[in-house]
Design an enzyme around this catalytic site. Structure first.
Site, short mmCIF file in Angstrom:
data_model
loop_
_atom_site.label_atom_id
_atom_site.label_comp_id
_atom_site.label_asym_id
_atom_site.label_seq_id
_atom_site.Cartn_x
_atom_site.Cartn_y
_atom_site.Cartn_z
N TYR A 76 -11.66 -15.34 3.03
CA TYR A 76 -10.70 -14.27 3.31
C TYR A 76 -10.19 -14.34 4.74
O TYR A 76 -11.00 -14.44 5.68
CB TYR A 76 -11.35 -12.89 3.06
CG TYR A 76 -10.46 -11.74 3.44
CD1 TYR A 76 -9.49 -11.27 2.57
CD2 TYR A 76 -10.57 -11.13 4.68
CE1 TYR A 76 -8.65 -10.21 2.93
CE2 TYR A 76 -9.75 -10.08 5.05
CZ TYR A 76 -8.80 -9.62 4.17
OH TYR A 76 -7.97 -8.59 4.53
N LYS A 110 0.82 -1.21 0.00
CA LYS A 110 0.00 0.00 0.00
C LYS A 110 0.85 1.26 0.00
O LYS A 110 0.39 2.32 -0.43
CB LYS A 110 -0.97 -0.01 1.19
CG LYS A 110 -1.86 -1.24 1.28
CD LYS A 110 -2.50 -1.63 -0.03
CE LYS A 110 -3.39 -2.85 0.01
NZ LYS A 110 -2.83 -4.11 0.49
N TYR A 115 -2.52 -12.71 3.00
CA TYR A 115 -2.22 -12.43 1.59
C TYR A 115 -1.03 -13.24 1.08
O TYR A 115 -1.18 -14.15 0.26
CB TYR A 115 -1.93 -10.93 1.39
CG TYR A 115 -3.11 -10.04 1.68
CD1 TYR A 115 -4.05 -9.78 0.69
CD2 TYR A 115 -3.29 -9.47 2.93
CE1 TYR A 115 -5.14 -8.96 0.94
CE2 TYR A 115 -4.38 -8.65 3.19
CZ TYR A 115 -5.30 -8.40 2.19
OH TYR A 115 -6.37 -7.60 2.45
C1 LIG Z 1 -3.57 -5.41 0.30
C2 LIG Z 1 -2.56 -6.50 0.27
C3 LIG Z 1 -2.42 -7.33 -0.86
C4 LIG Z 1 -3.33 -7.28 -2.04
O1 LIG Z 1 -3.06 -6.18 -2.86
P1 LIG Z 1 -4.26 -5.55 -3.68
O2 LIG Z 1 -3.67 -4.41 -4.38
O3 LIG Z 1 -5.30 -5.18 -2.66
O4 LIG Z 1 -4.77 -6.59 -4.61
C5 LIG Z 1 -1.41 -8.28 -0.86
N1 LIG Z 1 -0.59 -8.42 0.20
C6 LIG Z 1 -0.72 -7.66 1.30
C7 LIG Z 1 0.20 -7.91 2.43
C8 LIG Z 1 -1.71 -6.68 1.37
O5 LIG Z 1 -1.82 -5.94 2.49
#
Ligand SMILES: *Cc1c(COP(=O)(O)O)cnc(C)c1O
Length: 336
Positions: A263, A49, A289
């Site tokens: 999720y 992010k 993730y």
């Molecule tokens: C938000 C996030 C993702 C996914 O990325 P997107 O752009 O939302 O698809 C992957 N890994 C981590 C650690 C995240 O925080």
């Protein structure tokens, strides 16, 4: 493409490293695996992010905002980093937290939730799955306006066209590093969530005619739905960035075999992946993730769908602060 035309704040001094993963490569018997260390991006705790926020926060500042407003899950990395950017810029931050798993909000939880408190979040609104998230953020903005303040709403994951520019820039960074090191990648593997990361990388690669396939590994949605989301955002960010070649729908691949029950819910494959990356490469993944994305990478290599001679770049999108909220799930479990 000329990304310098967009206003940008800088939160990472240079490029993040691309490192080989020789031990994991050996353990799996090939393919040749590399990792892009976006877990080491700037702002508190790093993660993907940060790249999106460089463009989004520049826009917030240009609009004269004094408060960032965003939304995420109860252990959201995106919320932690938006709050960190606000702290860095001398802004306030208010969060809307969505309980994607019923009753998952625990104000005393560790991980990112603890960091929300430590970084000084101004207000948290907790809503349930299915709530109108945009409406909840607009309500926060209206509350601020009533006090003569100005909020700036950042969508979930920072995944609009402006935020996804961060990953167009990352694709260009990867190509420059690949050229400098002489390591040509045959494939990129990345987690696919709110879609900005996956869409931005695809748009950046297409804009450079790089011809490198990207395998997205879903963390939440079924394949067709996620491919639609990523394609739509890839078209939007390509348009914003001035990418000329059309992005065909077939360019977008989102695999959903490693989502598991849903999720953020643990799977045995995620636990194995987190423990393998830690014990073989000293790399901390996260349970929500990158642990699931790495589970997909490992399975695709084992099955031979990713060929032994391929050179594969796994984009580590961050999230390790969430590990500490999942210690009971991850600790001491045998790496199968
Ligand atoms: C938000 C996030 C993702 C996914 O990325 P997107 O752009 O939302 O698809 C992957 N890994 C981590 C650690 C995240 O925080």
């Amino acid at each position: 493409m000329n990304l310098a035309q967009f206003a940008r704040r800088r939160y990472t001094p240079g490029a993040t490293a691309i490192e080989p993963m020789p031990h994991l490569t050996k353990a799996l018997g090939g393919a040749e695996l590399f990792i892009k260390r976006d877990d080491q991006l700037g702002l508190t705790g790093g993660g993907n992010k940060t790249r999106k926020l460089e463009f989004l926060v520049a826009d917030a500042l240009a609009q004269g905002a004094d408060t960032l407003i965003t939304v995420g899950a109860v252990q959201s990395n995106h919320c932690r980093l938006t709050l960190a950017a606000a702290v860095r810029e001398g802004l306030k931050c208010r969060l809307v937290l969505e309980q994607r798993v019923p009753d998952s909000y625990d104000p005393s939880a560790s991980g990112n939730n603890f960091l929300f408190d430590l970084l000084g979040v101004e207000a948290v609104t907790v809503v349930n799955l299915g709530a109108d998230l945009q409406g909840a953020m607009e309500q926060v903005a209206a509350d601020l306006a009533a006090e003569g303040r100005k909020g700036y709403i950042i969508p979930g994951g920072g995944s609009n066209a402006l935020g996804a520019l961060g990953y167009v820039a990352c694709a260009e960074e990867i190509l420059a590093q690949s050229f400098a090191s002489g390591v040509a990648f045959d494939r990129i593997v990345v987690a696919s969530g709110s879609a900005g990361t996956h869409a931005g990388i695809v748009a950046g690669l297409v804009g450079n005619s790089a011809n490198i396939p990207v395998t997205g590994i879903n963390v939440r949605r079924p394949r067709a739905e996620q491919e639609g989301n990523v394609h739509k955002l890839a078209l939007a960010v390509a348009d914003l960035a001035g990418v000329v070649p059309a992005i065909a729908p077939e360019t977008i691949e989102c695999r959903d075999e490693w989502v598991g029950p849903g999720y953020s819910l643990p799977t045995p494959e995620m636990i194995e992946a987190v423990r393998m990356f830690a014990s073989l490469e000293g790399v901390l993944l996260d349970p929500v993730y990158t642990g699931k994305a790495a589970a997909g990478l490992i399975a695709l290599v084992r099955s031979g769908e990713i060929a032994r001679e391929e050179r594969v770049l796994f984009v580590h999108t961050g999230g390790s602060p969430a590990l500490y909220a999942y210690q009971p799930v991850l600790a001491g479990a045998a790496a199968a």
